[in-house]
Design a protein around this motif. Structure first.
Motif, PDB file in Angstrom:
ATOM      1  N   HIS A 258       0.827  -1.206   0.000  1.00  0.00           N
ATOM      2  CA  HIS A 258       0.000   0.000   0.000  1.00  0.00           C
ATOM      3  C   HIS A 258       0.865   1.262   0.000  1.00  0.00           C
ATOM      4  CE1 HIS A 258      -3.458   2.567   0.719  1.00  0.00           C
ATOM      5  NE2 HIS A 258      -2.779   3.147   1.700  1.00  0.00           N
ATOM      6  N   GLY A 259       2.097   1.139   0.515  1.00  0.00           N
ATOM      7  CA  GLY A 259       2.985   2.296   0.572  1.00  0.00           C
ATOM      8  C   GLY A 259       3.847   2.471  -0.658  1.00  0.00           C
ATOM      9  N   ALA A 260       3.652   1.629  -1.694  1.00  0.00           N
ATOM     10  CA  ALA A 260       4.469   1.741  -2.901  1.00  0.00           C
ATOM     11  C   ALA A 260       4.260   3.086  -3.577  1.00  0.00           C
ATOM     12  CB  ALA A 260       4.130   0.614  -3.866  1.00  0.00           C
ATOM     13  N   SER A 261       5.365   3.747  -3.970  1.00  0.00           N
ATOM     14  CA  SER A 261       5.231   5.040  -4.645  1.00  0.00           C
ATOM     15  C   SER A 261       5.993   5.092  -5.966  1.00  0.00           C
ATOM     16  CB  SER A 261       5.708   6.168  -3.723  1.00  0.00           C
ATOM     17  OG  SER A 261       7.090   6.043  -3.465  1.00  0.00           O
ATOM     18  N   PHE A 262       6.786   4.071  -6.292  1.00  0.00           N
ATOM     19  CA  PHE A 262       7.472   4.030  -7.586  1.00  0.00           C
ATOM     20  C   PHE A 262       7.944   2.608  -7.853  1.00  0.00           C
ATOM     21  CE2 PHE A 262      10.841   4.811  -4.517  1.00  0.00           C
ATOM     22  CZ  PHE A 262      11.894   4.017  -4.951  1.00  0.00           C
ATOM     23  N   LEU A 263       8.296   2.325  -9.093  1.00  0.00           N
ATOM     24  CA  LEU A 263       8.939   1.077  -9.481  1.00  0.00           C
ATOM     25  C   LEU A 263      10.345   1.384  -9.949  1.00  0.00           C
ATOM     26  CD1 LEU A 263       6.450  -0.738  -9.218  1.00  0.00           C
ATOM     27  CD2 LEU A 263       6.912  -1.590 -11.527  1.00  0.00           C
ATOM     28  N   LYS A 312       4.513   4.585 -16.836  1.00  0.00           N
ATOM     29  CA  LYS A 312       3.691   4.407 -15.643  1.00  0.00           C
ATOM     30  C   LYS A 312       3.177   2.969 -15.601  1.00  0.00           C
ATOM     31  CE  LYS A 312       3.614   8.883 -14.489  1.00  0.00           C
ATOM     32  NZ  LYS A 312       4.210   9.403 -13.243  1.00  0.00           N
ATOM     33  N   VAL A 313       3.022   2.468 -14.371  1.00  0.00           N
ATOM     34  CA  VAL A 313       2.362   1.171 -14.188  1.00  0.00           C
ATOM     35  C   VAL A 313       1.194   1.369 -13.237  1.00  0.00           C
ATOM     36  CG1 VAL A 313       4.388  -0.279 -14.622  1.00  0.00           C
ATOM     37  CG2 VAL A 313       3.945   0.563 -12.299  1.00  0.00           C
ATOM     38  N   ARG A 314       0.205   0.472 -13.372  1.00  0.00           N
ATOM     39  CA  ARG A 314      -0.962   0.516 -12.486  1.00  0.00           C
ATOM     40  C   ARG A 314      -0.654  -0.237 -11.194  1.00  0.00           C
ATOM     41  NH1 ARG A 314      -4.546   4.031 -12.810  1.00  0.00           N
ATOM     42  NH2 ARG A 314      -6.170   2.617 -12.032  1.00  0.00           N
ATOM     43  N   HIS A 315      -1.049   0.347 -10.062  1.00  0.00           N
ATOM     44  CA  HIS A 315      -0.956  -0.378  -8.803  1.00  0.00           C
ATOM     45  C   HIS A 315      -1.891  -1.579  -8.900  1.00  0.00           C
ATOM     46  CE1 HIS A 315      -1.199  -1.330  -4.529  1.00  0.00           C
ATOM     47  NE2 HIS A 315      -0.201  -0.478  -4.286  1.00  0.00           N
ATOM     48  N   ASP A 319      -6.425   2.207  -7.327  1.00  0.00           N
ATOM     49  CA  ASP A 319      -6.690   3.006  -8.518  1.00  0.00           C
ATOM     50  C   ASP A 319      -5.704   4.171  -8.593  1.00  0.00           C
ATOM     51  OD1 ASP A 319      -7.804   4.047 -10.784  1.00  0.00           O
ATOM     52  OD2 ASP A 319      -9.467   5.062  -9.750  1.00  0.00           O
ATOM     53  N   ARG A 320      -4.446   3.832  -8.852  1.00  0.00           N
ATOM     54  CA  ARG A 320      -3.432   4.855  -9.018  1.00  0.00           C
ATOM     55  C   ARG A 320      -2.255   4.293  -9.809  1.00  0.00           C
ATOM     56  NH1 ARG A 320       0.683   4.613  -4.861  1.00  0.00           N
ATOM     57  NH2 ARG A 320       0.205   3.043  -3.276  1.00  0.00           N
ATOM     58  N   ASP A 321      -1.465   5.217 -10.365  1.00  0.00           N
ATOM     59  CA  ASP A 321      -0.307   4.833 -11.167  1.00  0.00           C
ATOM     60  C   ASP A 321       0.995   5.085 -10.396  1.00  0.00           C
ATOM     61  OD1 ASP A 321      -1.970   4.165 -13.232  1.00  0.00           O
ATOM     62  OD2 ASP A 321      -1.693   6.051 -14.319  1.00  0.00           O
TER      63      ASP A 321
END
Length: 866
Positions: A258-263, A312-315, A319-321
């Motif tokens: 849930h805390g992911a903000s980038f890849l 961009k990738v989808r979480h 509902d966020r990228d």
């Protein structure tokens, strides 16, 4: 009183010759009896032994000699780890062939080791550069190849541009080659590998079945193997590219998703490579990343940098990228080469997010609050229970591991991810671009491709006519050595010019020692009879690679039918280093041999013997040539004898800790040698025709016998536990006891007393024999004993003499100790009470009154309550 001092120079050479003539230490597998295999890590023939060698081999020799005395059939061999870069460097610097340099050094070091009086089976000696040895290593390679345990592939490697060779990750220090100091480059080369990863699970699980290994070593191996359970989660690309519709990430902490903000993806990720073809800036960034070493340590130390791909990738569950970055800290060789960044719960990700202005989201909701919050690094410790609130794992108080497991289960149930077990362990790249190593026995044929050499054509020998005038691998430049005939089609072929990593040489030598002259790599019957090594002794610096590779080798050799073994080393001991004070005159380091120490008004003062100059006394550090704080074993042996050096090394500190070498300590050890010799030499003439042991109940007889037998039992227990310093302390105590008792024994003494004295000295000599074998032989002969002390059995201990006849009880008055009471062990409670009441300090405290009560805890304590 004997006026003759013990002369180690004359004595030691005499007894070494006697052992050699008797072939006392040559081992036969068919000799019968219980086997015991003791082995110290064999040395590299660098030129001369050092005090670390003295300590290491003295320890192993004590165990070997003790086990022989206990009736075991002992294997205690010696060899040389002789291939490698130092010989090539010496060839270039000194214009000498590596073979000549190596064998000259072996001859020197063999002589030094023999002067130590080690009970080694020299008939089994070999060097890994012997053709006979590397011939069998080539046979093993072909067997591994046949069984799918050796293979060839392209791989990123650390390339030393000066030494012109591949370096292991561990040979890259701060981004530079460990020998040349050159900036290491990352290159892609076709290399040979051993498939150690096939055994990753077994290598990890077996560590729980190895109680004879130090826990710290097992922990280091577990961390290196790096088993972890995690999950692979695909992140769909918001705008798919040709051939790429998602990026799959591997994570061991999916509970923080849930805390992911980038890849972040590796510069070598297929998507990154595809993107750099049309983006020169990304291509330059990736090229710069590839110049850094390939090790995790190198990446960890490097500044964390990234390149925004614009993708961009989808979480997967929200509902966020998320933005996609190429990160210089992501390894393609671990996981999938892609990770999601969770800055609130990982310091590296937090640093990266702050640098590039990326959001920081708390992955864990607080009860009743479903709003994401900005946070600092909040990773919950795995040992603590945390409130875990998330839509894919529910609301619960869980440990972090429980949250991880529940998250993986949820993702698998929803079809959004796959739980997997990963290992940090990578296959072992064995290719080295150098001459002085074991040739890899394969050919390259234009018609047949890569072809293994026929076993009938082995060994593939190194050429003698070689030059080192240019950097790089001389085998590549040899005019004829590369030319060969393909064993499949009979056409022309070219030999593989890479040689094997020297870790290969040392990964099976312990098995070769069991049958060093066998035509095959091993004689399975002999290998299975001797292995595993019962006691392996060496430095902690080999805790990971050498030991891990050796563990792999026994598994691979078992798969190929060369032995039937689970682990190579049953018991492992890692000894401490030998350290010494340092001395300096200005910026120049001064060796201890040129230093005089005296006591001045403000403490110890050091001066240079050769010039009289005042010196600065520095810290105590590991002996090293760079700081010149080394002591030459030859000088010590010439001045004091090998037994003094051995005794000091064993007595000064616990064997797993560093030992501080001091001149005063060595002199003290030598004084003890002389004292023990005088004790035996002065007493022996008075014991002529004495019985072999004491008898009767006389107090003097019992005291001598009890001291000797108790010491024998204690020393045996200490050696079994490798507590050599404790064994030494017991022997000191016994010598003190005998020095006080034996002068009273005369030629006219009672036969029982003379028998007790003779028995005690015989036991003493056998106790010191594993530690000071030359002195023991001289004392054994002085006592008129038959044969050699090195062949004498360990003393039989009389159990009755280990039991105490009396017990000392602390006596308390109103719970406070006031004195002691010695009573026979068999004394009853009334006798103890009566004796306690008769004590002066109890009588004084009672002042004529009767005690309220007397509490007697048998064998423990007496308490008089007033």
């Amino acid at each position: 009183m004997s006026s003759e001092r013990y002369n180690p120079r004359a004595s030691e050479s005499r007894w070494q010759k006697a052992w050699e003539e008797a072939k006392l230490f040559e081992t036969r597998t068919d000799a019968g009896g219980e086997t015991y295999y003791v082995l110290e890590m064999f040395p590299y023939p660098s030129g001369r032994i050092h005090m670390g060698h003295v300590r290491n081999y003295a320890m192993g020799d004590v165990v070997a000699r003790y086990k022989r005395a206990k009736g075991f059939n002992v294997l205690h061999p010696m060899g040389w780890d002789a291939f490698g870069m130092p010989a090539e460097n010496a060839a270039m610097q000194n214009k000498v062939h590596p073979r000549e340099w190596t064998y000259q050094n072996i001859a020197t070091m063999r002589g030094q080791l023999k002067s130590m009086g080690l009970s080694l089976d020299w008939s089994r000696e070999f060097a890994t550069c012997d053709i006979d040895y590397y011939h069998r290593q080539q046979m093993l390679f072909l067997d591994f190849l046949e069984h799918g345990l050796a293979y060839r592939k392209k791989s990123k490697v650390n390339w030393d541009p000066v030494d012109q060779t591949v370096l292991a990750n561990e040979q890259v220090i701060d981004g530079k080659g460990w020998r040349s100091g050159a900036e290491v480059e990352s290159r892609e080369l076709t290399q040979w590998f051993f498939k150690i990863t096939d055994y990753a699970e077994d290598l990890d699980a077996a560590l729980d079945t190895m109680p004879g290994w130090p826990e710290k070593v097992r922990t280091m191996q577990r961390n290196w193997i790096g088993k972890s359970r995690g999950i692979e989660i695909p992140f769909p690309l918001a705008a798919p590219l040709a051939g790429h519709d998602a990026i799959t990430c591997f994570s061991t902490r999916p509970d923080t998703l849930h805390g992911a903000s980038f890849l972040a993806i590796s510069p070598d990720h297929p998507l990154s490579i595809a993107l750099e073809a049309g983006n020169s800036d990304l291509a330059a960034f990736n090229a710069e990343c590839r110049r850094v070493g390939t090790s995790e340590e190198a990446l960890e130390k490097a500044e964390k940098r990234g390149f925004d791909t614009g993708l961009k990738v989808r979480h997967p569950t929200e509902d966020r990228d998320l933005s996609v970055w190429v990160g210089n800290f992501v390894l393609m060789g671990y996981g999938t080469g892609a990770v999601f960044g969770c800055p609130a719960h990982d310091q590296r990700d937090l640093d990266f997010a702050r640098k590039y202005g990326l959001p920081v989201r708390n992955a864990f909701f607080l009860p009743g609050d479903e709003t994401p919050v900005e946070a600092e690094a909040l990773v919950p410790p795995k040992s603590e229970t945390v409130v875990f609130v998330d839509h894919f794992a529910g609301l619960a108080e869980l440990t972090s591991q429980e949250a991880i497991d529940r998250t993986i289960d949820w993702f698998e149930a929803e079809g959004l991810g796959k739980g997997v077990t990963r290992y940090r362990l990578r296959d072992w790249g064995i290719s080295r671009q150098r001459y002085w190593g074991c040739p890899i026995p394969v050919l390259h044929c234009e018609a047949c491709g890569v072809v293994p050499e026929a076993k009938a054509n082995l060994p593939v020998k190194l050429p003698d006519d070689i030059d080192f005038d240019k950097p790089g691998n001389p085998l590549d430049r040899h005019p004829t050595w590369r030319d060969a005939i393909c064993p499949q089609c009979g056409g022309t072929a070219r030999r593989e010019t890479d040689t094997m990593d020297t870790f290969v040489d040392s990964s099976w030598y312990f098995a070769r020692f069991t049958a060093p002259h066998a035509d095959a790599p091993t004689d399975p019957q002999a290998a299975n009879a001797w292995l595993p090594v019962d006691q392996y002794i060496g430095g902690i610096e080999h805790a990971i690679l050498h030991l891990l590779y050796s563990r792999f080798f026994v598994r691979a050799m078992r798969a190929c039918g060369h032995l039937d073994l689970d682990e190579p080393f049953k018991g492992l001991f890692t000894q401490g280093m030998v350290v010494h004070e340092t001395y300096r005159e200005g910026r120049e380091w001064v060796p201890p041999a040129d230093v005089a120490i005296a006591e001045g008004e403000s403490g110890r003062v050091a001066t240079r013997v050769s010039t009289g100059a005042a010196l600065e006394i520095g810290g105590i550090e590991k002996m090293s040539k760079s700081k010149k704080n080394v002591v030459d074993p030859d000088d010590i042996i010439a001045s004091y004898g090998a037994d003094t050096a051995r005794w000091f090394m064993l007595s000064d500190s616990p064997p797993d800790r560093d030992v501080i070498w001091t001149e005063a300590g060595v002199e003290g050890a030598h004084r003890f040698v002389q004292r023990l010799w005088r004790l035996v030499a002065d007493t022996a003439p008075r014991l002529a025709r004495a019985p072999e042991q004491g008898s009767g109940e006389d107090a003097s007889v019992l005291a001598i016998r009890r001291a000797a037998h108790r010491t024998a039992a204690g020393v045996a227990d200490d050696i079994e536990r490798l507590a050599f310093n404790k064994a030494v302390a017991r022997i000191y105590e016994l010598v003190n006891t005998l020095a006080a008792s034996l002068p009273k024994v005369s030629s006219d003494s009672d036969p029982a007393l003379k028998g007790a004295a003779r028995e005690a000295l015989s036991i003493l000599v056998r106790l010191i024999a594993p530690m000071m074998p030359h002195l023991a032989e001289a004392c054994w002969a002085e006592l008129g004993e038959q044969g050699l002390a090195a062949a004498a059995p360990w003393p039989n201990v009389a159990p009755a003499l280990l039991r105490d006849d009396t017990v000392t009880l602390p006596v308390q008055i109103n719970g406070k100790k006031r004195g002691d009471l010695t009573m026979p062990v068999a004394a009853g409670k009334p006798d103890v009470e009566q004796a306690a009441l008769a004590l002066d300090f109890v009588q004084s405290a009672l002042a004529g009154n009767a005690p309220k009560r007397i509490v007697v805890v048998p064998g423990r304590i007496v308490n008089v309550v007033l």
